[in-house]
Design a protein around this motif. Structure first.
Motif, PDB file in Angstrom:
ATOM      1  N   GLY A   1      -5.296  24.496   3.858  1.00  0.00           N
ATOM      2  CA  GLY A   1      -6.491  24.607   4.683  1.00  0.00           C
ATOM      3  C   GLY A   1      -6.781  23.335   5.457  1.00  0.00           C
ATOM      4  O   GLY A   1      -7.309  23.367   6.565  1.00  0.00           O
ATOM      5  N   GLY A   2      -6.463  22.197   4.880  1.00  0.00           N
ATOM      6  CA  GLY A   2      -6.711  20.927   5.539  1.00  0.00           C
ATOM      7  C   GLY A   2      -6.218  19.784   4.679  1.00  0.00           C
ATOM      8  O   GLY A   2      -5.883  19.967   3.507  1.00  0.00           O
ATOM      9  N   PHE A   3      -6.190  18.595   5.271  1.00  0.00           N
ATOM     10  CA  PHE A   3      -5.657  17.456   4.538  1.00  0.00           C
ATOM     11  C   PHE A   3      -6.110  16.148   5.161  1.00  0.00           C
ATOM     12  O   PHE A   3      -6.604  16.109   6.290  1.00  0.00           O
ATOM     13  CB  PHE A   3      -4.129  17.507   4.507  1.00  0.00           C
ATOM     14  CG  PHE A   3      -3.502  17.370   5.867  1.00  0.00           C
ATOM     15  CD1 PHE A   3      -3.108  16.133   6.339  1.00  0.00           C
ATOM     16  CD2 PHE A   3      -3.313  18.485   6.665  1.00  0.00           C
ATOM     17  CE1 PHE A   3      -2.529  16.009   7.591  1.00  0.00           C
ATOM     18  CE2 PHE A   3      -2.735  18.368   7.913  1.00  0.00           C
ATOM     19  CZ  PHE A   3      -2.344  17.125   8.386  1.00  0.00           C
ATOM     20  N   ALA A   4      -5.933  15.097   4.394  1.00  0.00           N
ATOM     21  CA  ALA A   4      -6.123  13.734   4.875  1.00  0.00           C
ATOM     22  C   ALA A   4      -4.982  12.900   4.317  1.00  0.00           C
ATOM     23  O   ALA A   4      -4.477  13.177   3.225  1.00  0.00           O
ATOM     24  CB  ALA A   4      -7.460  13.163   4.409  1.00  0.00           C
ATOM     25  N   VAL A   5      -4.571  11.902   5.060  1.00  0.00           N
ATOM     26  CA  VAL A   5      -3.585  10.939   4.589  1.00  0.00           C
ATOM     27  C   VAL A   5      -4.288   9.593   4.522  1.00  0.00           C
ATOM     28  O   VAL A   5      -4.917   9.170   5.506  1.00  0.00           O
ATOM     29  CB  VAL A   5      -2.361  10.868   5.527  1.00  0.00           C
ATOM     30  CG1 VAL A   5      -1.370   9.805   5.046  1.00  0.00           C
ATOM     31  CG2 VAL A   5      -1.692  12.224   5.632  1.00  0.00           C
ATOM     32  N   VAL A   6      -4.213   8.953   3.358  1.00  0.00           N
ATOM     33  CA  VAL A   6      -4.807   7.629   3.178  1.00  0.00           C
ATOM     34  C   VAL A   6      -3.729   6.658   2.738  1.00  0.00           C
ATOM     35  O   VAL A   6      -2.745   7.043   2.111  1.00  0.00           O
ATOM     36  CB  VAL A   6      -5.971   7.648   2.148  1.00  0.00           C
ATOM     37  CG1 VAL A   6      -7.142   8.477   2.659  1.00  0.00           C
ATOM     38  CG2 VAL A   6      -5.515   8.158   0.790  1.00  0.00           C
ATOM     39  N   ASP A   7      -3.918   5.409   3.066  1.00  0.00           N
ATOM     40  CA  ASP A   7      -3.000   4.341   2.688  1.00  0.00           C
ATOM     41  C   ASP A   7      -3.767   3.403   1.770  1.00  0.00           C
ATOM     42  O   ASP A   7      -4.606   2.620   2.234  1.00  0.00           O
ATOM     43  CB  ASP A   7      -2.517   3.623   3.948  1.00  0.00           C
ATOM     44  CG  ASP A   7      -1.345   2.698   3.674  1.00  0.00           C
ATOM     45  OD1 ASP A   7      -0.804   2.704   2.556  1.00  0.00           O
ATOM     46  OD2 ASP A   7      -0.968   1.964   4.608  1.00  0.00           O
TER      47      ASP A   7
ATOM     48  N   PHE B   1       3.128  10.184  -1.346  1.00  0.00           N
ATOM     49  CA  PHE B   1       4.325  10.376  -0.540  1.00  0.00           C
ATOM     50  C   PHE B   1       5.486   9.624  -1.184  1.00  0.00           C
ATOM     51  O   PHE B   1       5.300   8.532  -1.722  1.00  0.00           O
ATOM     52  CB  PHE B   1       4.133   9.845   0.893  1.00  0.00           C
ATOM     53  CG  PHE B   1       3.382  10.791   1.774  1.00  0.00           C
ATOM     54  CD1 PHE B   1       4.042  11.827   2.435  1.00  0.00           C
ATOM     55  CD2 PHE B   1       2.022  10.665   1.950  1.00  0.00           C
ATOM     56  CE1 PHE B   1       3.355  12.704   3.250  1.00  0.00           C
ATOM     57  CE2 PHE B   1       1.317  11.538   2.768  1.00  0.00           C
ATOM     58  CZ  PHE B   1       1.981  12.556   3.412  1.00  0.00           C
ATOM     59  N   GLY B   2       6.678  10.198  -1.101  1.00  0.00           N
ATOM     60  CA  GLY B   2       7.875   9.525  -1.592  1.00  0.00           C
ATOM     61  C   GLY B   2       8.224   8.371  -0.682  1.00  0.00           C
ATOM     62  O   GLY B   2       7.736   8.258   0.443  1.00  0.00           O
ATOM     63  N   SER B   3       9.093   7.514  -1.174  1.00  0.00           N
ATOM     64  CA  SER B   3       9.494   6.366  -0.355  1.00  0.00           C
ATOM     65  C   SER B   3      10.299   6.845   0.842  1.00  0.00           C
ATOM     66  O   SER B   3      11.017   7.848   0.768  1.00  0.00           O
ATOM     67  CB  SER B   3      10.308   5.372  -1.185  1.00  0.00           C
ATOM     68  OG  SER B   3      11.449   6.007  -1.713  1.00  0.00           O
TER      69      SER B   3
ATOM     70  N   MET C   1       0.847  -1.183   0.000  1.00  0.00           N
ATOM     71  CA  MET C   1       0.000   0.000   0.000  1.00  0.00           C
ATOM     72  C   MET C   1       0.893   1.247   0.000  1.00  0.00           C
ATOM     73  O   MET C   1       2.025   1.214   0.453  1.00  0.00           O
ATOM     74  CB  MET C   1      -0.905  -0.001   1.218  1.00  0.00           C
ATOM     75  CG  MET C   1      -1.844  -1.206   1.285  1.00  0.00           C
ATOM     76  SD  MET C   1      -3.339  -0.977   0.363  1.00  0.00           S
ATOM     77  CE  MET C   1      -4.433  -0.485   1.653  1.00  0.00           C
ATOM     78  N   THR C   2       0.342   2.331  -0.478  1.00  0.00           N
ATOM     79  CA  THR C   2       1.059   3.593  -0.595  1.00  0.00           C
ATOM     80  C   THR C   2       0.272   4.691   0.099  1.00  0.00           C
ATOM     81  O   THR C   2      -0.954   4.728   0.013  1.00  0.00           O
ATOM     82  CB  THR C   2       1.241   3.961  -2.084  1.00  0.00           C
ATOM     83  OG1 THR C   2       1.916   2.888  -2.742  1.00  0.00           O
ATOM     84  CG2 THR C   2       2.034   5.234  -2.252  1.00  0.00           C
ATOM     85  N   GLU C   3       0.977   5.587   0.775  1.00  0.00           N
ATOM     86  CA  GLU C   3       0.299   6.705   1.430  1.00  0.00           C
ATOM     87  C   GLU C   3       0.200   7.881   0.472  1.00  0.00           C
ATOM     88  O   GLU C   3       1.152   8.195  -0.250  1.00  0.00           O
ATOM     89  CB  GLU C   3       1.038   7.110   2.699  1.00  0.00           C
ATOM     90  CG  GLU C   3       0.900   6.067   3.784  1.00  0.00           C
ATOM     91  CD  GLU C   3       1.611   6.448   5.058  1.00  0.00           C
ATOM     92  OE1 GLU C   3       1.223   5.914   6.103  1.00  0.00           O
ATOM     93  OE2 GLU C   3       2.554   7.271   5.022  1.00  0.00           O
ATOM     94  N   TYR C   4      -0.973   8.520   0.490  1.00  0.00           N
ATOM     95  CA  TYR C   4      -1.255   9.680  -0.340  1.00  0.00           C
ATOM     96  C   TYR C   4      -1.737  10.823   0.540  1.00  0.00           C
ATOM     97  O   TYR C   4      -2.443  10.600   1.527  1.00  0.00           O
ATOM     98  CB  TYR C   4      -2.362   9.375  -1.349  1.00  0.00           C
ATOM     99  CG  TYR C   4      -1.963   8.447  -2.457  1.00  0.00           C
ATOM    100  CD1 TYR C   4      -1.636   8.936  -3.721  1.00  0.00           C
ATOM    101  CD2 TYR C   4      -1.933   7.075  -2.267  1.00  0.00           C
ATOM    102  CE1 TYR C   4      -1.298   8.089  -4.756  1.00  0.00           C
ATOM    103  CE2 TYR C   4      -1.589   6.212  -3.297  1.00  0.00           C
ATOM    104  CZ  TYR C   4      -1.269   6.724  -4.544  1.00  0.00           C
ATOM    105  OH  TYR C   4      -0.929   5.881  -5.560  1.00  0.00           O
ATOM    106  N   LEU C   5      -1.382  12.023   0.148  1.00  0.00           N
ATOM    107  CA  LEU C   5      -1.876  13.229   0.793  1.00  0.00           C
ATOM    108  C   LEU C   5      -2.998  13.790  -0.061  1.00  0.00           C
ATOM    109  O   LEU C   5      -2.814  14.053  -1.245  1.00  0.00           O
ATOM    110  CB  LEU C   5      -0.745  14.256   0.915  1.00  0.00           C
ATOM    111  CG  LEU C   5      -1.120  15.593   1.542  1.00  0.00           C
ATOM    112  CD1 LEU C   5      -1.485  15.416   3.015  1.00  0.00           C
ATOM    113  CD2 LEU C   5       0.040  16.578   1.401  1.00  0.00           C
ATOM    114  N   LEU C   6      -4.169  13.934   0.523  1.00  0.00           N
ATOM    115  CA  LEU C   6      -5.316  14.583  -0.121  1.00  0.00           C
ATOM    116  C   LEU C   6      -5.453  15.919   0.583  1.00  0.00           C
ATOM    117  O   LEU C   6      -5.578  15.962   1.799  1.00  0.00           O
ATOM    118  CB  LEU C   6      -6.591  13.751   0.072  1.00  0.00           C
ATOM    119  CG  LEU C   6      -6.472  12.237  -0.119  1.00  0.00           C
ATOM    120  CD1 LEU C   6      -7.807  11.574   0.163  1.00  0.00           C
ATOM    121  CD2 LEU C   6      -5.959  11.895  -1.494  1.00  0.00           C
TER     122      LEU C   6
END
Length: 118
Positions: A78-84, A111-113, A1-6
């Motif tokens: 303003g805001g964010f979420a991190v999802v995997d 996100f980078g490694s 899985m990879t983490e993403y910033l929304l």
């Protein structure tokens, strides 16, 4: 899985009434709860628009901490979420759910490694 910033910049929110914002809150919380139920939620939060802001700048050779963002800053987070999640398609699906719930655009960044610490 990879983490993403929304995430979204505060300027993307637009001008709305307090009533409009209150009507979006349950929708946004439902989207976050859906992320949690799906097991992809890592962290999420909105940032205070009028709260303290600090900048740490090491470019002079000594870290200089000052109040406020850089003067040149035209937009701010303003805001964010991190999802995997497993892939870009799934990350953008969650960003779409957040965008629809909140009523403003969301961007998606992977996100980078992580560097290996040995």
């Amino acid at each position: 899985m990879t983490e993403y910033l929304l995430y979204f910049n505060q300027q993307w929110v637009g001008d709305h009434t307090e009533e409009w914002f209150r009507s979006r809150a349950p929708l946004a919380m439902a989207a976050v709860n859906e992320m949690k139920a799906a097991g992809v939620y890592v962290f999420a939060g909105g940032l205070e628009e009028d709260g303290p802001v600090y900048s740490a700048d090491p470019t002079s050779g000594t870290v200089m901490v000052t109040d406020g963002p850089y003067v040149e800053t035209k937009e701010f987070l303003g805001g964010f979420a991190v999802v995997d999640v497993p892939d870009d398609e799934t990350a953008t699906m969650w960003a779409g759910k957040l965008a629809e719930a909140c009523g403003w655009p969301q961007e998606v960044r992977r996100f980078g490694s992580q560097p290996r610490i040995e």
